[in-house]
Design an enzyme around this catalytic site. Structure first.
Site, PDB file in Angstrom:
ATOM      1  N   CYS A   1       1.029  -1.109  -0.118  1.00  0.00           N
ATOM      2  CA  CYS A   1       0.073   0.072  -0.010  1.00  0.00           C
ATOM      3  C   CYS A   1       0.923   1.196  -0.127  1.00  0.00           C
ATOM      4  CB  CYS A   1      -0.803   0.040   1.264  1.00  0.00           C
ATOM      5  SG  CYS A   1      -2.169   1.368   1.280  1.00  0.00           S
TER       6      CYS A   1
ATOM      7  N   HIS B   1      -1.945  -4.342 -11.115  1.00  0.00           N
ATOM      8  CA  HIS B   1      -2.689  -3.368 -11.624  1.00  0.00           C
ATOM      9  C   HIS B   1      -3.015  -3.669 -13.275  1.00  0.00           C
ATOM     10  CE1 HIS B   1      -2.232  -0.672  -8.029  1.00  0.00           C
ATOM     11  NE2 HIS B   1      -1.111  -1.648  -7.908  1.00  0.00           N
TER      12      HIS B   1
ATOM     13  N   GLU C   1     -10.063   0.350  -6.937  1.00  0.00           N
ATOM     14  CA  GLU C   1      -9.300  -0.545  -6.284  1.00  0.00           C
ATOM     15  C   GLU C   1      -9.914  -2.185  -5.932  1.00  0.00           C
ATOM     16  OE1 GLU C   1      -6.954   0.244  -2.856  1.00  0.00           O
ATOM     17  OE2 GLU C   1      -6.330   2.141  -3.460  1.00  0.00           O
TER      18      GLU C   1
ATOM     19  N   CYS D   1      -4.063   6.071  -5.009  1.00  0.00           N
ATOM     20  CA  CYS D   1      -3.601   4.857  -4.785  1.00  0.00           C
ATOM     21  C   CYS D   1      -2.371   4.857  -5.209  1.00  0.00           C
ATOM     22  CB  CYS D   1      -4.179   3.691  -5.849  1.00  0.00           C
ATOM     23  SG  CYS D   1      -3.703   1.980  -5.723  1.00  0.00           S
TER      24      CYS D   1
ATOM     25  N   GLY E   1      -0.839   2.306  -7.428  1.00  0.00           N
ATOM     26  CA  GLY E   1      -1.275   2.314  -8.574  1.00  0.00           C
ATOM     27  C   GLY E   1      -0.920   3.293  -9.523  1.00  0.00           C
TER      28      GLY E   1
HETATM   29  N1  LIG Z   1      -4.219   2.058  -1.852  1.00  0.00           N
HETATM   30  C1  LIG Z   1      -3.031   1.129  -1.878  1.00  0.00           C
HETATM   31  C2  LIG Z   1      -3.113   0.047  -2.889  1.00  0.00           C
HETATM   32  C3  LIG Z   1      -4.227  -0.913  -2.325  1.00  0.00           C
HETATM   33  C4  LIG Z   1      -3.987  -2.076  -3.039  1.00  0.00           C
HETATM   34  C5  LIG Z   1      -5.129  -3.162  -2.675  1.00  0.00           C
HETATM   35  N2  LIG Z   1      -6.623  -2.468  -3.320  1.00  0.00           N
HETATM   36  C6  LIG Z   1      -4.979  -4.438  -3.212  1.00  0.00           C
HETATM   37  O1  LIG Z   1      -4.016  -4.699  -3.934  1.00  0.00           O
HETATM   38  O2  LIG Z   1      -5.827  -5.482  -2.957  1.00  0.00           O
HETATM   39  C7  LIG Z   1      -1.795   2.071  -2.314  1.00  0.00           C
HETATM   40  O3  LIG Z   1      -2.027   3.324  -2.132  1.00  0.00           O
HETATM   41  O4  LIG Z   1      -0.937   1.526  -2.963  1.00  0.00           O
END
Ligand SMILES: N[C@H](CCC[C@H](N)C(=O)O)C(=O)O
Length: 277
Positions: free
Chosen positions: A71, A162, A211, A220, A223
């Site tokens: 994250c 991603h 997400e 993200c 992301g």
């Molecule tokens: N918000 C996070 C990513 C969460 C990823 C999560 N949603 C998953 O891979 O299941 C960030 O700032 O990188």
């Protein structure tokens, strides 16, 4: 149970200091605290834990209770928490995650962390390791049928999967309609985080994100890193990109010589609280 609500440019999580608190069922707790009406309200839960291998360990859960491997916005907030709340006085720290140990540089102003630079590690482009089931070894602007449409997808893992899609007028995108089809697409056996990107110029892009496990978030970090890598690979931008997200901007630099991605951005404490765990 004591917690701290923090966000990284609007990507908000509930943070628990597990050097002092004990969390029995983090998946269940994440669902509970993430509810924006019956809970605290957040994109998920992040546990700050002791580590044998690094200064600290970060464990991250999405709003649906699923565990994420990394994250980006969250790890910047972990860095801010451990410094501002006196768990360390170091301004270079290491944090272990499910996608390996990350190294962070903290900028301190008036005794508090204002900016964090994270070495996010190497991007993974091999489809099988994202994981993505596809007829090619790498997926760089390749067609993928999603809910009766065909999108050109670039697939990148930053420790979590991603799918990057380019389009104009992302502000008009009905992301809640198309996001779930990507998230649960059979080509992504472990699900996927999907970024919808509009290239502004060779140094600047804007994006929205659906997400895995949390739906649309305001930002993200992983992301944004995946987007920067995809933009360079597709020849849309230079190696240093300002990524504009709904909640704010991140600076991403892909050091091609070292093949390392760096992310720089803020971290914010909103409030401290106590909740019946
Ligand atoms: N918000 C996070 C990513 C969460 C990823 C999560 N949603 C998953 O891979 O299941 C960030 O700032 O990188």
């Amino acid at each position: 149970m004591r917690f701290t609500k923090m966000h990284g440019i609007g990507n908000d999580y509930v943070y628990v200091n597990c050097l002092e608190e004990n969390v029995e069922n983090p998946s269940e707790l994440s669902i509970k605290v993430s509810d924006r009406h019956f809970g605290i309200g957040s994109d998920g839960l992040i546990l700050i834990k002791p580590s044998e291998k690094a200064d600290f360990e970060m464990e991250m859960y999405n709003a649906d209770g699923s565990q994420g491997a990394m994250c980006g916005n969250g790890i910047r907030c972990v860095a801010k928490y451990v410094y501002d709340y006196g768990l360390t006085d170091k301004t270079s720290i290491s944090v272990d995650t499910k996608s390996g140990i990350k190294y962070l540089e903290l900028t301190v102003e008036n005794g508090k962390v204002s900016l964090v630079k994270v070495n996010m590690g190497q991007p993974e482009l091999e489809a099988a390791k994202i994981p993505m089931i596809y007829k090619k070894e790498k997926v760089i602007s390749q067609p993928l049928g999603v809910n009766d449409d065909v999108y050109e997808v670039t697939a990148v893992s930053m420790g979590n999967p991603h799918a990057v899609v380019y389009m104009d007028e992302i502000e008009k995108l009905e992301i809640e309609k198309i996001g779930p089809y990507f998230e649960k697409h059979p080509a992504f056996p472990e699900g996927v985080n999907t970024e919808f990107v509009h290239v502004i110029d060779e140094n600047t892009v804007e994006m929205r994100v659906w997400e895995r496990g949390s739906g649309e978030t305001l930002a993200c970090g992983t992301g944004a890193c995946a987007v920067a890598v995809a933009c360079v690979l597709n020849g849309y931008t230079n190696d240093e990109v300002t990524v504009k997200l709904l909640g704010g901007d991140l600076k991403i630099f892909w050091d091609r010589k070292e093949n390392l991605v760096y992310m720089t951005g803020p971290a914010t404490v909103v409030f401290d609280g106590v909740i019946e765990a």
